[in-house]
Design a protein around this motif. Sequence first.
Motif, PDB file in Angstrom:
ATOM      1  N   GLN A  18       0.843  -1.196   0.000  1.00 41.92           N
ATOM      2  CA  GLN A  18       0.000   0.000   0.000  1.00 41.92           C
ATOM      3  C   GLN A  18       0.877   1.245   0.000  1.00 41.92           C
ATOM      4  O   GLN A  18       0.849   2.049   0.914  1.00 41.92           O
ATOM      5  N   THR A  19       1.699   1.387  -1.034  1.00 44.12           N
ATOM      6  CA  THR A  19       2.517   2.577  -1.189  1.00 44.12           C
ATOM      7  C   THR A  19       1.864   3.507  -2.203  1.00 44.12           C
ATOM      8  O   THR A  19       0.913   3.128  -2.899  1.00 44.12           O
ATOM      9  N   LEU A  20       2.388   4.717  -2.276  1.00 41.14           N
ATOM     10  CA  LEU A  20       1.850   5.677  -3.235  1.00 41.14           C
ATOM     11  C   LEU A  20       2.022   5.187  -4.669  1.00 41.14           C
ATOM     12  O   LEU A  20       1.167   5.430  -5.523  1.00 41.14           O
ATOM     13  N   HIS A  22       2.105   1.979  -5.631  1.00 35.46           N
ATOM     14  CA  HIS A  22       1.196   0.854  -5.866  1.00 35.46           C
ATOM     15  C   HIS A  22      -0.256   1.301  -5.972  1.00 35.46           C
ATOM     16  O   HIS A  22      -1.082   0.582  -6.546  1.00 35.46           O
ATOM     17  N   ARG A  23      -0.573   2.447  -5.407  1.00 34.72           N
ATOM     18  CA  ARG A  23      -1.949   2.921  -5.508  1.00 34.72           C
ATOM     19  C   ARG A  23      -2.289   3.428  -6.894  1.00 34.72           C
ATOM     20  O   ARG A  23      -3.472   3.572  -7.224  1.00 34.72           O
ATOM     21  N   THR A  25      -2.738   3.079 -10.896  1.00 32.89           N
ATOM     22  CA  THR A  25      -3.145   1.974 -11.757  1.00 32.89           C
ATOM     23  C   THR A  25      -1.940   1.490 -12.559  1.00 32.89           C
ATOM     24  O   THR A  25      -0.994   2.249 -12.810  1.00 32.89           O
ATOM     25  N   GLN A 232      -8.169  -1.897 -11.555  1.00 32.75           N
ATOM     26  CA  GLN A 232      -8.175  -0.622 -10.859  1.00 32.75           C
ATOM     27  C   GLN A 232      -8.620   0.481 -11.818  1.00 32.75           C
ATOM     28  O   GLN A 232      -8.271   0.471 -13.003  1.00 32.75           O
ATOM     29  N   ASP A 238      -3.660   9.337 -10.022  1.00 32.41           N
ATOM     30  CA  ASP A 238      -3.023   9.033 -11.301  1.00 32.41           C
ATOM     31  C   ASP A 238      -2.803  10.306 -12.112  1.00 32.41           C
ATOM     32  O   ASP A 238      -1.744  10.488 -12.734  1.00 32.41           O
TER      33      ASP A 238
END
Length: 260
Positions: A18-20, A22-23, A25, A232, A238
């Motif tokens: 749950q890193t920036l 990985h968040r 898409t 996602q 993004d």
Amino acid sequence: MILLHLGAMHLVEAEKNQTLWHRLTPKSRLLCTLLLVFAIALTPNGRWLTWAVYAGAVGLIMLLSRVRLWVLFRRVAVEFVFIGVVLLGTLFRDGGHTLFRWGWIQITTEGLTVLGSVSLKAFLSLLILNTLILTTSVPALLHALTALKMPPLLVAILASMYRYIAVLIDEFHSMQKAARSRNLMGNPKRQRIIVGNMFGSLFIRTYERGERVHQAMLARGYQGLPPLAETQSGGRGDILALTIMISVLLFGQAITFHAP
């Protein structure tokens, strides 16, 4: 080299972080990576300050993704060995002041600049590309390529390679075990002949097995891409990430054009 990279094809634990990074898409991660790689590669030789800006962007992505540094640098080191053979040829070229000469071999300031520039380009590109691969599963990357309007046939070829390369390696290992059980690998002189025959037999087996695997995939509803468990949808994060990436690239190019 293939064995080193095979483990990343089934890497699913990185998707759970749950890193920036990985968040974002997979499409946004791939787009940011491609933009950065193209900017690094298209920068003229000798623009060290521009590459310092891009190196900061690469380091920030590595920090945000929390990728295992020893895994990352081990992969980059193996890849750089193969690239280094080609890069070495850029050292011996004309231009600038001659620093060393021995017969027809000479080292000039221009050759050192080109070697350093190309090596830095390759190193930064390998870092960001391996960070992407280590933090994004192959099915997600393939779906991201489709979302970016990559030719479907090329994506289907990459998907088939992804699904089939493990089968090839298992088949080669089984042939190797069979050769060892028959004591065919003990003689170093005959070992090269045996390995050559194994590769020839492996080519025939892969052609026949590929047809059977393809028919089995079609019978199970294969439509050109491996299934993706969770998709996602893009959001503000993004858009912000792409905006920051484009701003960094434009800043680096501004430094390039305004440099003397």
